[in-house]
Design an enzyme around this catalytic site. Structure first.
Site, PDB file in Angstrom:
ATOM      1  N   HIS A 181       0.870  -1.347   0.374  1.00  0.00           N
ATOM      2  CA  HIS A 181      -0.050  -0.132  -0.421  1.00  0.00           C
ATOM      3  C   HIS A 181       0.600   0.939   0.106  1.00  0.00           C
ATOM      4  O   HIS A 181       1.886   1.174   0.724  1.00  0.00           O
ATOM      5  CB  HIS A 181      -0.781   0.308   1.718  1.00  0.00           C
ATOM      6  CG  HIS A 181      -1.483   1.318   1.394  1.00  0.00           C
ATOM      7  ND1 HIS A 181      -2.409   1.480   2.350  1.00  0.00           N
ATOM      8  CD2 HIS A 181      -2.139   1.693   0.745  1.00  0.00           C
ATOM      9  CE1 HIS A 181      -2.621   2.907   2.428  1.00  0.00           C
ATOM     10  NE2 HIS A 181      -3.140   3.327   1.165  1.00  0.00           N
TER      11      HIS A 181
HETATM   12 CA    CA Z   1       0.162  -0.491  -4.509  1.00  0.00          CA
END
Ligand code: CA
Ligand code: ZLS
Ligand code: ZN
Length: 380
Positions: A181
């Protein structure tokens, strides 16, 4: 060289300083800056350096780093060495999240300033309209925070480049296809509608950095201007490409970015040392080709990638894609470190045979619908 069929003829600039490959996080550490030298060798062995504008990048100044990072943290990075670390005041390691992921190694500040300087140089070429697509494979360190390092990232070159682009561009779109992320970039622009951040990543609440569920959408002025696409292990080429295109196409049409930053972390490839996806090089590259097809100025950066031979294959292939050139599979005879690419010596090894795809058709379809509903908010 064989060209893909496209009439768009952008000016491509390539930003690199060979010094950035010489830093070492430590023998056991998975992040190997050496992969950048391997990439650069492969790019030039295929002759791609002849068709781009090449720039040897300079280091970011302390003042430039302070555009995002705190004075306290940057001064710490400047001062700390492996030798004086134990003499720092008690609690310093904890305060700055120093440890196995983010160790203090020799000339850490110079390394950080160098990869950040390259992204800043690249952003400047786009701003001055001297380039349409600017590439910095040494950048993409998306986890670094204002006051501390995180996940192998010490300064956030992406945030710094976006802050620079925002001086001239009304709307910036950030697209992150690293396995992890893009939390540092999301957090920095969570309350503004002038930067839309989207990250595709492995998510189960535990996998590093633990954030990036679909309900993180931004807040205040920035509500609906962050999007997350949480994925399970083993996603394959077709599922990823279909999902990517069906979200990104309406997103670009609705948000109308004036510039796009794409983070191309190579740990989303199959067979990555830290990875759990099943993507092949051409599928990853298809996402880059798709963004390019919109004809919007682009800043392209690297990121993760822990199997150096595949990182260099991928970023070389994507340098080709950005130049509208399809590279032959057979690696050039005269490449340095040719043995690293055996036994196949191909630019396109098979990487999709390791993990079971835990993303059911149903799960992916629900995710797609959720994302499209989110995009509808942008249309007002
Ligand atoms: Ca990513
Ligand atoms: O996105 O999962 C973690 C954190 C830990 C587990 C690992 N230990 C060492 C620290 C605590 C919870 N960290 C991740 C960070 C992943 C960063 C990805 C960066 C990016 O790709 C962008 C550049 C993690 N995963 C794997 C490791 N750390 C890791 C594996 C192997 C080693 C060697 C060196 C150090 C300790 C032994 C290490 C870290
Ligand atoms: Zn990563």
């Amino acid at each position: 060289m064989f060209e893909f069929g496209s009439a768009y003829c952008p000016r491509v600039s390539y930003h690199f300083n060979p010094k950035v490959s010489n830093y070492h996080y430590g023998v056991k550490h998975p992040m190997k800056p050496f992969r950048l030298m391997l990439t650069d060798h492969l790019v030039s062995s295929y002759g791609l350096h002849k068709i781009m504008d090449l720039y040897e990048t300079r280091s970011a100044t302390k003042d430039e780093l302070l555009d995002f990072h705190s004075d306290d943290y940057v001064s710490f990075l400047q001062k700390v060495t492996p030798e004086n670390l134990s003499k720092m005041p008690r609690g310093t390691l904890e305060k700055y999240n120093i440890g196995d992921d983010c160790p203090i190694f020799q000339n850490l500040y110079d390394y950080s300033a160098l990869y950040a300087g390259a992204s800043l140089d690249a952003s400047r070429k786009l701003i001055n309209n001297q380039s349409d697509i600017a590439i910095n494979w040494s950048g993409g360190l998306h986890h670094a925070k204002k006051t501390n390092p995180s996940g192998f990232c010490y300064v956030n070159d992406i945030v710094l480049a976006i802050l620079n682009l925002l001086r001239y561009h009304p709307r910036v779109l950030y697209i992150d296809i690293d396995l992890h992320h893009g939390d540092g970039v999301q957090e920095a622009f969570y309350t503004t509608d002038r930067v839309f951040t989207i990250s595709f990543h492995k998510y189960n609440g535990e996998f590093f950095p633990g954030t990036g569920n679909y309900d993180e959408i931004g807040c205040a002025q920035g509500k609906h201007f962050a999007m997350n696409v949480p994925l399970e292990d083993g996603i394959d080429d077709d599922s990823y490409i279909n999902l990517f295109k069906s979200i990104i196409d309406p997103l670009i049409t609705s948000y109308k970015p004036t510039v796009i930053i794409q983070q191309c972390g190579a740990d989303s490839l199959g067979h990555d040392r830290l990875g759990c996806f099943n993507l092949n090089i051409k599928a990853h590259g298809e996402c880059v080709k798709f963004i390019r097809s919109f004809g919007i100025p682009m800043l392209v950066v690297g990121g993760g990638g822990y199997t150096p031979r595949n990182v260099s294959r991928l970023w070389t292939y994507e340098t080709g894609v950005l130049n509208n050139v399809l590279l032959p599979a057979e690696l050039p005879e005269d490449i340095p470190f040719r043995d690293s690419f055996g036994p196949d010596h191909s630019l396109y090894p098979v990487l999709d045979d390791l993990y079971e795809n835990k993303n059911s058709k149903r799960y992916l379809e629900d995710l797609r619908i959720r994302c499209l509903e989110h995009i509808r908010y942008l249309q007002g």
